[in-house]
Design an enzyme around this catalytic site. Structure first.
Site, PDB file in Angstrom:
ATOM      1  N   HIS A 441      -6.736   3.062  13.975  1.00  0.00           N
ATOM      2  CA  HIS A 441      -6.762   3.050  15.446  1.00  0.00           C
ATOM      3  C   HIS A 441      -8.106   2.376  15.828  1.00  0.00           C
ATOM      4  O   HIS A 441      -9.151   2.275  15.388  1.00  0.00           O
ATOM      5  CB  HIS A 441      -6.530   4.372  15.720  1.00  0.00           C
ATOM      6  CG  HIS A 441      -7.437   5.491  15.764  1.00  0.00           C
ATOM      7  ND1 HIS A 441      -7.521   6.575  16.446  1.00  0.00           N
ATOM      8  CD2 HIS A 441      -8.479   5.668  15.021  1.00  0.00           C
ATOM      9  CE1 HIS A 441      -8.563   7.417  16.334  1.00  0.00           C
ATOM     10  NE2 HIS A 441      -9.065   6.832  15.269  1.00  0.00           N
ATOM     11  N   GLU A 442      -7.877   1.784  17.174  1.00  0.00           N
ATOM     12  CA  GLU A 442      -8.825   1.348  17.791  1.00  0.00           C
ATOM     13  C   GLU A 442      -9.363  -0.326  17.284  1.00  0.00           C
ATOM     14  O   GLU A 442     -10.474  -0.649  16.978  1.00  0.00           O
ATOM     15  CB  GLU A 442     -10.262   2.138  18.044  1.00  0.00           C
ATOM     16  CG  GLU A 442      -9.924   3.302  18.849  1.00  0.00           C
ATOM     17  CD  GLU A 442      -9.221   3.054  20.018  1.00  0.00           C
ATOM     18  OE1 GLU A 442      -9.342   1.846  20.825  1.00  0.00           O
ATOM     19  OE2 GLU A 442      -8.286   3.875  20.616  1.00  0.00           O
ATOM     20  N   GLY A 443      -8.280  -0.715  16.555  1.00  0.00           N
ATOM     21  CA  GLY A 443      -8.463  -1.904  15.688  1.00  0.00           C
ATOM     22  C   GLY A 443      -8.649  -1.762  14.066  1.00  0.00           C
ATOM     23  O   GLY A 443      -9.618  -1.287  13.703  1.00  0.00           O
ATOM     24  N   GLN A 448     -11.015  -5.926  13.173  1.00  0.00           N
ATOM     25  CA  GLN A 448     -12.393  -5.831  13.150  1.00  0.00           C
ATOM     26  C   GLN A 448     -13.010  -6.919  12.495  1.00  0.00           C
ATOM     27  O   GLN A 448     -13.930  -7.690  12.955  1.00  0.00           O
ATOM     28  CB  GLN A 448     -13.014  -4.626  12.787  1.00  0.00           C
ATOM     29  CG  GLN A 448     -12.464  -3.256  13.399  1.00  0.00           C
ATOM     30  CD  GLN A 448     -12.787  -3.482  15.044  1.00  0.00           C
ATOM     31  OE1 GLN A 448     -13.794  -3.922  15.437  1.00  0.00           O
ATOM     32  NE2 GLN A 448     -11.825  -2.629  15.966  1.00  0.00           N
TER      33      GLN A 448
END
Length: 600
Positions: A441-443, A448
């Site tokens: 999650h969050e990339g 990234q």
């Protein structure tokens, strides 16, 4: 008392010996503070985390939120924990006194929050999301939006979420379909579906404020056509009271491998064509606004990964010290006493690996927290700009490196406990399951790594990268003063020199238009870059440990020796192993790129 959340001596080392937290008290914003007030806040955080968060961590895992009559139902222990967190002021620890905050440096508030993440990652996620959402409204919202939504969030009455992901698009935000139609009265009608919305429904607050990405009818294609909207669960009247239920429906809950105590929701917006939303900022600039919350969340995710790794490390360390089993390889007498397993070389290897990963990552996370302070309260425009540039560069690293290597630390914690580690009677298996979300999650790692190689390295004409290289070289030069650090500084210098050469070549390829070929192995690049950064942070810790030993305090000698040994492990075992990835990057290896779908 044995530390179970994080090592209090290591926290003091980081704050006061490595990152010089006391220096922040010389700045006007933090002038009311000193080490005593910092330590008091940290002690309160530890106390609340131990009393309210840690006791229901296992129960949270064993009793997932339930979908009952269209709402999410949690175990009863969650709300008192969150209420205690808010009442103690941690929801607004870094905010100004005028906003009801403690006006603590971000470095200290992050260190406080680390206790809650270690104690119970699922329950701590509710206030973490709310802090990010409130920051977003506070930065970009109108005065009316701040009064209607931001102020109740500061008070802890309203909670918040970020609603990005859609079923058909996943991480590809350019393909989102959620629409926002102007209603003619300054509001909008939102229609669409969002999934994996953490905290999307719960009974912890009076209202839930969703920060929703959607597209207006005249939106250009792709990410340049995304706008940001406030979409509350309940409408808010002009006098601040709650109005009618908005047309936001909980469609269901996801059943996860870990983080089970955090609701992960599917939300429908506008099933009855009456979902009211409020535009934040200008049309079509929503993604640029949302990046503020996303970047805050990425640092938060990295710290969460660190603290789950830390909790597993401390538990397996205490277990290894107390668990007698077997004898040394040269012990031939079966009637001799068994030794604690910490005496076995391979167990020490696994413990040392965990220590190197989690304490290296912990230093990096707090270093980035200190950069936030420098970016906001630095004494000059140049200092603030430098901090912003370096933090931008390091954000994909502080999110992804701990998510990968602190997860490996959790794996080693299970291994140290052996068969017991694989059972639910011991917490290390839960730490592993909880931490397995953080690489996603969050990339993801892939996202990234693309951000790092294709965007962050060249941002501001490479200013952040030049600054990082300068800081690493400064540490290498200062380490030359200590004979015991020669091998360590040499290993880091060799890696960074080769990495700089590879970086220049890859950026040259990107400039020549070889985009797909160059980015195909970006994950390898990010691993090496992350090891270089963490290797630098370990060299810094080693320098501070040498300084500590020179002070001659016998009570601290074992602590500093442990720091030096962990630094030695990382810089002489882990860092040289990066040459394999560098070989592949130098050769522009296309093995993965050239693989065909039909060949699988």
């Amino acid at each position: 008392m044995t530390d179970t959340l994080l090592d209090s001596r290591n926290l003091a080392f980081e704050l006061y010996e490595v990152l010089n937290a006391e220096e922040l008290t010389q700045r006007e914003r933090f002038a009311d503070h000193n080490r005593e007030t910092f330590d008091a806040a940290l002690a309160t955080a530890r106390q609340i985390a131990e009393k309210y968060f840690a006791p229901h961590n296992r129960k949270n895992d064993e009793n997932e939120p339930e979908f009952v009559d269209g709402s999410a139902v949690l175990i009863p222990e969650v709300k008192p924990a969150v209420d205690a967190f808010i009442e103690a002021g941690f929801q607004n620890a870094g905010r100004s006194y005028e906003q009801g905050g403690m006006q603590l440096p971000n470095l200290i508030s992050r260190a406080c929050f680390a206790h809650f993440q270690s104690a119970n990652i699922a329950t701590s996620s509710y206030p973490m999301l709310t802090m990010g959402a409130s920051n977003l409204i506070g930065t970009f919202g109108t005065e009316d939006q701040k009064k209607r939504f931001f102020e109740p969030m500061l008070e802890g009455r309203f909670f918040g979420t970020m609603a990005l992901t859609e079923p058909h698009a996943g991480s590809s935000l350019s393909d989102l379909r959620t629409r926002a139609e102007p209603a003619g009265d300054g509001t909008y009608r939102i229609k669409g579906n969002k999934i994996f919305i953490s905290g999307g429904d719960h009974p912890l607050s009076e209202n839930i404020v969703h920060m929703v990405l959607a597209k207006l009818p005249d939106a250009p294609p792709g990410v340049k056509g995304i706008s940001l909207f406030i979409v509350p669960k309940f409408l808010v009247n002009d006098d601040g009271s709650l109005g009618a239920r908005n047309d936001v429906t909980l469609a269901g809950l996801f059943h996860k491998m870990g983080w089970r105590g955090t609701t992960s929701t599917a939300l429908n917006f506008g099933d009855n064509d009456n979902c009211v939303g409020y535009l934040v900022g200008e049309p079509h600039k929503g993604l640029s606004y949302m990046f503020q919350m996303m970047n805050e969340a990425r640092i938060g995710v990295g710290m969460g990964a660190i603290m789950l790794g830390y909790a597993g490390y401390l538990y397996s360390l205490n277990y290894a010290r107390e668990r007698p089993q077997g004898r040394h390889p040269d012990g031939k007498d079966p009637t001799s006493p068994q030794v604690p397993i910490v005496e076995h070389a391979d167990v020490r290897r696994m413990l040392l690996t965990q220590k190197a990963y989690v304490e290296g990552a912990f230093d990096l996370g707090l270093f980035c927290a200190r950069l936030v302070d420098d970016g906001k309260t630095g004494s000059t425009d140049e200092q603030r700009q430098l901090a912003h540039e370096l933090l931008d560069l390091l954000t994909p690293i502080v999110k992804s490196w701990p998510s990968e290597f602190c997860l490996k630390a959790n794996e080693l914690a299970i291994q140290i406990l052996g068969g017991h580690g694989y059972t639910r009677e011991y917490p290390v298996e839960q730490y592993y399951r909880d931490n397995r979300l953080n690489p996603i999650h969050e990339g993801t790692h892939g996202i990234q790594s693309l951000d790092l190689l294709a965007r962050k390295l060249t941002q501001n004409k490479g200013a952040g990268l030049r600054q990082l290289n300068g800081l690493i070289q400064d540490s290498i030069q200062r380490a030359a003063e200590y004979p015991g650090l020669q091998e360590l500084r040499s290993a880091l210098e060799q890696l960074t020199q080769r990495l700089q050469s590879v970086t220049a070549a890859l950026l040259g390829d990107l400039g020549a238009g070889k985009v797909n070929e160059t980015l195909a192995n970006s994950a390898l690049y990010m691993k090496v870059f992350g090891h270089a950064v963490v290797g630098w942070r370990w060299l810094e810790q080693a320098i501070r440990a040498e300084e500590g030993l020179a002070r001659g305090n016998a009570a601290d000698e074992a602590f500093y020796r442990g720091k030096l040994q962990a630094a030695r492990y990382f810089l002489t075992w882990e860092v040289p192993a990066c040459n394999h990835e560098l070989n592949l990057l130098e050769a522009r290896d296309q093995t993965c790129m050239e693989m065909q779908d039909s060949w699988f």
